[in-house]
Scaffold this active site. Structure first.
Site, PDB file in Angstrom:
ATOM      1  N   GLY A  16       0.970  -1.515  -0.084  1.00 32.53           N
ATOM      2  CA  GLY A  16       0.042  -0.239  -0.294  1.00 32.53           C
ATOM      3  C   GLY A  16       0.545   0.790  -0.325  1.00 32.53           C
ATOM      4  O   GLY A  16       0.753   2.221   0.191  1.00 32.53           O
TER       5      GLY A  16
ATOM      6  N   ASN B 154       1.708   2.831  -2.146  1.00 30.77           N
ATOM      7  CA  ASN B 154       1.376   3.961  -3.485  1.00 30.77           C
ATOM      8  C   ASN B 154       0.326   4.864  -2.625  1.00 30.77           C
ATOM      9  O   ASN B 154      -0.062   5.625  -3.263  1.00 30.77           O
ATOM     10  CB  ASN B 154       1.178   3.070  -4.694  1.00 30.77           C
ATOM     11  CG  ASN B 154       2.439   3.119  -5.411  1.00 30.77           C
ATOM     12  OD1 ASN B 154       3.426   3.895  -5.850  1.00 30.77           O
ATOM     13  ND2 ASN B 154       2.791   1.982  -6.080  1.00 30.77           N
TER      14      ASN B 154
ATOM     15  N   MET C 120      -3.379  -7.171  -7.328  1.00 33.45           N
ATOM     16  CA  MET C 120      -2.589  -7.837  -8.459  1.00 33.45           C
ATOM     17  C   MET C 120      -3.156  -9.993  -8.796  1.00 33.45           C
ATOM     18  O   MET C 120      -3.040 -10.431  -8.824  1.00 33.45           O
ATOM     19  CB  MET C 120      -1.861  -9.190  -7.075  1.00 33.45           C
ATOM     20  CG  MET C 120      -0.841  -7.934  -6.192  1.00 33.45           C
ATOM     21  SD  MET C 120       0.269  -7.359  -7.267  1.00 33.45           S
ATOM     22  CE  MET C 120       1.702  -9.358  -8.246  1.00 33.45           C
TER      23      MET C 120
ATOM     24  N   ILE D   9      -6.209  -9.672 -11.769  1.00 34.88           N
ATOM     25  CA  ILE D   9      -6.787  -8.940 -13.536  1.00 34.88           C
ATOM     26  C   ILE D   9      -8.576  -8.891 -13.840  1.00 34.88           C
ATOM     27  O   ILE D   9      -8.891  -9.971 -13.439  1.00 34.88           O
ATOM     28  CB  ILE D   9      -5.736 -10.417 -14.633  1.00 34.88           C
ATOM     29  CG1 ILE D   9      -5.206 -10.378 -14.935  1.00 34.88           C
ATOM     30  CG2 ILE D   9      -6.636  -9.939 -16.090  1.00 34.88           C
ATOM     31  CD1 ILE D   9      -4.742 -12.368 -15.011  1.00 34.88           C
ATOM     32  N   LEU D  10      -8.441  -7.632 -13.212  1.00 30.06           N
ATOM     33  CA  LEU D  10      -9.641  -7.602 -13.504  1.00 30.06           C
ATOM     34  C   LEU D  10     -10.641  -7.576 -15.231  1.00 30.06           C
ATOM     35  O   LEU D  10      -8.820  -7.423 -16.759  1.00 30.06           O
ATOM     36  CB  LEU D  10      -9.909  -5.516 -13.811  1.00 30.06           C
ATOM     37  CG  LEU D  10      -9.889  -4.782 -12.134  1.00 30.06           C
ATOM     38  CD1 LEU D  10      -9.409  -3.450 -12.895  1.00 30.06           C
ATOM     39  CD2 LEU D  10     -10.931  -5.141 -12.174  1.00 30.06           C
TER      40      LEU D  10
ATOM     41  N   ASN E 271      -2.932   2.145 -14.253  1.00 31.03           N
ATOM     42  CA  ASN E 271      -1.361   1.090 -13.640  1.00 31.03           C
ATOM     43  C   ASN E 271      -0.315   1.466 -13.318  1.00 31.03           C
ATOM     44  O   ASN E 271       0.412   1.934 -14.663  1.00 31.03           O
ATOM     45  CB  ASN E 271      -1.641  -0.832 -14.292  1.00 31.03           C
ATOM     46  CG  ASN E 271      -0.989  -1.389 -13.748  1.00 31.03           C
ATOM     47  OD1 ASN E 271      -0.853  -1.812 -12.376  1.00 31.03           O
ATOM     48  ND2 ASN E 271       0.014  -2.509 -13.885  1.00 31.03           N
TER      49      ASN E 271
ATOM     50  N   HIS F 270       3.451   0.302 -12.921  1.00 36.98           N
ATOM     51  CA  HIS F 270       4.342  -1.232 -13.134  1.00 36.98           C
ATOM     52  C   HIS F 270       5.646  -0.365 -13.153  1.00 36.98           C
ATOM     53  O   HIS F 270       6.537   0.058 -13.443  1.00 36.98           O
ATOM     54  CB  HIS F 270       3.743  -1.582 -14.208  1.00 36.98           C
ATOM     55  CG  HIS F 270       5.089  -2.674 -15.160  1.00 36.98           C
ATOM     56  ND1 HIS F 270       3.809  -4.031 -14.408  1.00 36.98           N
ATOM     57  CD2 HIS F 270       5.688  -3.197 -15.130  1.00 36.98           C
ATOM     58  CE1 HIS F 270       5.329  -4.933 -14.499  1.00 36.98           C
ATOM     59  NE2 HIS F 270       6.117  -4.617 -15.375  1.00 36.98           N
TER      60      HIS F 270
HETATM   61  C1  GRF Z   1       4.289  -1.497  -7.560  1.00 35.59           C
HETATM   62  O1  GRF Z   1       5.506  -1.218  -7.084  1.00 35.59           O
HETATM   63  C2  GRF Z   1       3.694  -1.664  -8.260  1.00 35.59           C
HETATM   64  O2  GRF Z   1       4.267  -0.853  -9.119  1.00 35.59           O
HETATM   65  C3  GRF Z   1       3.295  -3.017  -9.294  1.00 35.59           C
HETATM   66  O3  GRF Z   1       3.149  -3.322  -7.359  1.00 35.59           O
HETATM   67  C4  GRF Z   1       3.904  -2.502  -6.246  1.00 35.59           C
HETATM   68  C5  GRF Z   1       2.559  -1.972  -5.629  1.00 35.59           C
HETATM   69  O4  GRF Z   1       3.075  -1.026  -4.341  1.00 35.59           O
HETATM   70  N1  GRF Z   1       2.357  -3.053  -9.354  1.00 35.59           N
HETATM   71  P1  GRF Z   1       2.623  -1.281  -3.237  1.00 35.59           P
HETATM   72  O5  GRF Z   1       1.177  -2.332  -2.521  1.00 35.59           O
HETATM   73  O6  GRF Z   1       1.712   0.798  -3.663  1.00 35.59           O
HETATM   74  O7  GRF Z   1       3.704  -0.139  -1.847  1.00 35.59           O
END
Ligand code: GRF
Length: 367
Positions: free
Chosen positions: A179, A181, A259, A261-262, A276, A278
């Protein structure tokens, strides 16, 4: 009462350019509407001016601002906008121009450097402007955006006082893990760098740190049981997620480490409105474990990508990227941690641009 300010003429600016050139100096040129001046403008103009020895700003006339920004703009008359701009330390001259494009001005002024704000790339510059710049031998420089500051957001604040009154971007954030992000988006909201509202957070992991962060911040938080396959969502879960998004009246869906797939119905109902983040420079290293794939491939540079989500995994249009160096001795963990630092800046920035200008149009790489 003193008379209205008189902007410079093209002839004045050409004289300035020629005088500079004789001394081996450079004239910087930039253009825009500059309706309500704010700190973002000032910082941008200071940076642009530092690329040469004097700077001319080509200011869109009132008529061309109306074409570019709609009938309610500009707020300030062109000569007043010119006067305010000309008073800035970074600005040596202001010319007013009537077209939506600065092509004719570029052809007659032939500036040494052309500066443009970072929502453009050299490739996304208008074709005619770009050809005019190339013919004039002008160096093109794209400067980074100053996030969170814009005339539009200032006007919205003045009109509504709060964002729900002015139709702010309603975001849903979906995540499965740490979490970080989500935390970065919350921090950007709190600091004012991002002007939006988290209308929903949703996770397929009941005990995730993602949901803990959401609840601790008082956000609407939903757990949805995705079923037994860790990468797939059952049909019932796909539908349940769709219903949560609809109930929360979400504008944009942000996948931040989600994680699974939508698929339908969300993918079609929110087409062009799902992003998204990535941890690689797509199209390189799609799918899971991207930092490890980057190390295995011997990359010297990787990064992160914010892109639109389509039915094909990690393949939708790229909205923004940031680079990260792969260092000797990096493990997937150390590299991923540095990539996340960039993600935490890039994602809120893309969302803010979205709110202010609609869907971002750049594929720019920042470093
Ligand atoms: C991030 O590195 C994002 O690029 C990938 O999953 C990770 C999520 O990290 N899709 P967090 O849960 O936001 O710490």
């Amino acid at each position: 009462m003193p008379a209205d300010y008189t902007p410079a003429t093209i002839a004045d600016v050409r004289r300035l350019r020629d005088a500079l050139e004789q001394e081996g100096k450079k004239l910087v040129f930039t253009n825009g509407c500059f309706d309500l001046l704010h700190a973002g403008h000032v910082r941008y103009l200071e940076q642009a001016r530092a690329l040469g020895d004097a700077m001319v700003v080509a200011l869109n006339s009132d008529q061309s601002v109306r074409v570019l920004k709609g009938p309610d703009r500009p707020l300030n008359h062109q000569n007043d906008r010119a006067e305010v701009l000309a008073a800035l330390r970074a600005v040596d001259a202001v010319v007013v121009f009537d077209d939506e494009r600065a092509t004719t001005l570029i052809e007659s002024i032939r500036p040494h450097v052309y500066a443009k704000g970072g929502d453009y790339t050299v490739d996304s510059l208008n074709r005619e402007e770009r050809i005019a710049l190339e013919n004039a031998g002008t160096e093109i420089r794209i400067l980074p955006l100053v996030p969170g500051r814009s005339t539009t957001s200032t006007i919205n604040k003045m009109l509504g006082g709060n964002d729900t009154c002015t139709g702010s971007l309603r975001i849903a954030v979906l995540g499965s893990g740490e979490g970080s992000n989500l935390r970065a988006i919350i921090a950007a909201l709190q600091s004012g760098a991002l002007n939006a509202e988290i209308a929903l957070t949703l996770s397929d992991q009941a005990d995730s740190n993602f949901l803990k962060i959401a609840r601790a911040s008082g956000l609407p938080a939903q757990f949805v049981d995705g079923g037994s396959n860790p990468r797939r969502l059952s049909d019932a879960a796909q539908k349940e997620i769709f219903e949560h998004l609809e109930r929360a009246r979400v504008d944009v869906v942000v996948l931040a480490g989600f994680m699974r797939i939508l698929k339908e119905p969300v993918i079609s109902a929110y087409a062009g409105r799902i992003v998204n983040v990535h941890p690689s420079l797509l199209p390189n290293h799609k799918g899971a474990n991207a930092p490890q794939l980057s190390i295995d491939a011997g990359d010297r540079e990787t990064g992160c990508t914010v892109h639109l989500v389509t039915a094909e995994i990690d393949a939708g249009r790229i909205l923004a990227q940031a680079k990260v160096a792969v260092l000797p001795g990096d493990t997937a963990e150390t590299l991923h941690a540095r990539i996340k630092i960039e993600e935490h800046k890039l994602l809120p920035q893309v969302l803010n641009e979205w709110r202010e200008r609609g869907l971002p149009v750049r594929g720019a790489v920042t470093s």
